[in-house]
Design an enzyme around this catalytic site. Structure first.
Site, PDB file in Angstrom:
ATOM      1  N   HIS A 255       0.845  -1.201   0.000  1.00 25.47           N
ATOM      2  CA  HIS A 255       0.000   0.000   0.000  1.00 25.47           C
ATOM      3  C   HIS A 255       0.872   1.239   0.000  1.00 25.47           C
ATOM      4  O   HIS A 255       2.090   1.154   0.094  1.00 25.47           O
ATOM      5  CB  HIS A 255      -0.998  -0.017   1.162  1.00 25.47           C
TER       6      HIS A 255
ATOM      7  N   HIS B 292       1.472   3.964   1.896  1.00 24.60           N
ATOM      8  CA  HIS B 292       2.018   4.759   2.997  1.00 24.60           C
ATOM      9  C   HIS B 292       3.544   4.840   2.938  1.00 24.60           C
ATOM     10  O   HIS B 292       4.223   3.889   2.535  1.00 24.60           O
ATOM     11  CB  HIS B 292       1.563   4.189   4.342  1.00 24.60           C
TER      12      HIS B 292
ATOM     13  N   ASP C   7       5.923   4.745   5.073  1.00 23.57           N
ATOM     14  CA  ASP C   7       6.771   3.783   5.783  1.00 23.57           C
ATOM     15  C   ASP C   7       6.817   2.425   5.072  1.00 23.57           C
ATOM     16  O   ASP C   7       7.478   1.504   5.544  1.00 23.57           O
ATOM     17  CB  ASP C   7       6.336   3.633   7.253  1.00 23.57           C
ATOM     18  N   HIS C   8       6.130   2.325   3.917  1.00 25.29           N
ATOM     19  CA  HIS C   8       6.154   1.088   3.128  1.00 25.29           C
ATOM     20  C   HIS C   8       6.786   1.284   1.751  1.00 25.29           C
ATOM     21  O   HIS C   8       7.182   0.310   1.109  1.00 25.29           O
ATOM     22  CB  HIS C   8       4.733   0.520   2.981  1.00 25.29           C
TER      23      HIS C   8
ATOM     24  N   HIS D 207      -7.430  -0.493   5.514  1.00 20.83           N
ATOM     25  CA  HIS D 207      -6.367   0.406   5.987  1.00 20.83           C
ATOM     26  C   HIS D 207      -6.153   1.501   4.936  1.00 20.83           C
ATOM     27  O   HIS D 207      -6.156   2.698   5.253  1.00 20.83           O
ATOM     28  CB  HIS D 207      -5.113  -0.407   6.228  1.00 20.83           C
TER      29      HIS D 207
ATOM     30  N   ASP E 113      -0.241  -3.680   6.386  1.00 21.06           N
ATOM     31  CA  ASP E 113      -0.899  -3.143   7.580  1.00 21.06           C
ATOM     32  C   ASP E 113      -2.371  -3.561   7.652  1.00 21.06           C
ATOM     33  O   ASP E 113      -3.211  -2.813   8.161  1.00 21.06           O
ATOM     34  CB  ASP E 113      -0.819  -1.607   7.587  1.00 21.06           C
TER      35      ASP E 113
ATOM     36  N   HIS F 143       4.464  -4.502  11.038  1.00 26.79           N
ATOM     37  CA  HIS F 143       4.809  -3.769  12.265  1.00 26.79           C
ATOM     38  C   HIS F 143       4.895  -4.689  13.477  1.00 26.79           C
ATOM     39  O   HIS F 143       4.148  -5.665  13.579  1.00 26.79           O
ATOM     40  CB  HIS F 143       3.768  -2.675  12.573  1.00 26.79           C
TER      41      HIS F 143
HETATM   42 FE    FE Z   1       2.725   0.942   8.164  1.00 29.25          FE
HETATM   43 ZN    ZN Z   2       0.114   1.791   6.489  1.00 27.65          ZN
END
Ligand code: FE
Ligand code: ZN
Length: 266
Positions: A60, A62, A64-65, A118, A139, A177
């Protein structure tokens, strides 16, 4: 493209930021990375294990990915597999429900699931071999919990998790995570009478005390201890009703919505 080697595939957890795991699937020669939010720890792991990057897989949009994608592409001209519907410009092979891919350089066939909630375009990857299945779910499903609803509805995420829960019990769950202990504290509050949760808290605490990841989990363990996969359990609905967070007689999607809402402020 490099040809597949004969070595067995392994999955390496590469920690990043506060609590992310970037997953490196490799055969000793070639490697694919799942959700590289940061390039530096991946480049270090590739160098340390003498691996050549052959593919990037994204779940996805985001940061942090996906944040490490440009820096990785600057070092390796590899395909970027990712969701068709999540607006990620770097994706070169857009994927959606039912798509099957052979990851270049590795003996790794994956099937794609749409798992909105998410984010709206979120996808998950399932390793399709007769051996133990592996799930890379970003996530969506966490060990003991699930992702926050940033874009989708509770009904969408509930449906996505229900579909993941239908996978074989021994499926290894590689989520993105390390939230497990906090998630299980919530699970225990929601279902105080579930002894499997207490046992799991002890086991996961022991792993963390030794500096080990609690991931991967399994679908079987999640079905036994993760409240977000247990919205059909009457004990959970009763707990929510007693806490004044749910009207009596609610259906599982409403139970799920009340759980997600409660977790947001737990
Ligand atoms: Fe994340
Ligand atoms: Zn995420």
């Amino acid at each position: 493209m490099p040809t597949s080697s004969q070595h067995a595939l392994r999955v390496l957890a590469v920690p990043a930021f506060q609590n992310n795991y970037l997953w490196l699937v490799h055969d000793g020669d070639h490697a694919a990375v799942v959700d590289p939010g940061d390039a530096a720890p991946i480049l270090a792991a590739l160098a340390a294990h003498h691996l050549t990057l052959t593919a990037i897989l994204l779940t996805h949009h985001h940061a942090d990915h996906i944040g490490g994608v440009p820096a990785l592409l600057a070092t390796a001209d590899v395909p970027v597999f990712g969701p068709r519907g999540d607006g990620i410009a770097a994706v070169t092979v857009p994927l959606g429900e039912g798509d099957c891919i052979d990851v270049p350089g590795l003996d790794l066939a994956l099937r794609v699931f749409d798992v909105p909630g998410h984010t709206l375009g979120h996808i998950a990857y399932l390793r399709r071999t007769p051996a133990q299945p592996w799930l890379f779910c970003g996530d969506t499903l966490f060990a003991g919990g699930c992702g926050r609803l940033f874009e989708g509805t509770p009904a969408q995420l509930h449906d996505s998790l229900t579909r993941l829960a239908a996978l074989p019990d021994d499926t290894l769950v590689y989520c993105a995570h390390e939230y497990t202990l906090a998630n299980l504290a919530f699970a225990h509050a929601v279902e105080p009478g579930n002894t499997a949760i207490g046992a799991r808290i002890e086991a996961e605490n022991a792993k963390r005390a030794r500096g080990l990841p609690t991931i991967p989990s399994t679908i079987g363990l999640e079905k036994a201890t993760n409240p977000f996969l247990r919205a059909t359990q009457s004990a959970i609905a009763s707990e929510l009703v007693d806490a004044g967070k749910l009207a009596p007689g609610a259906a599982p999607p409403a139970v799920f919505a009340a759980l997600r809402e409660w977790k947001n402020t737990f």
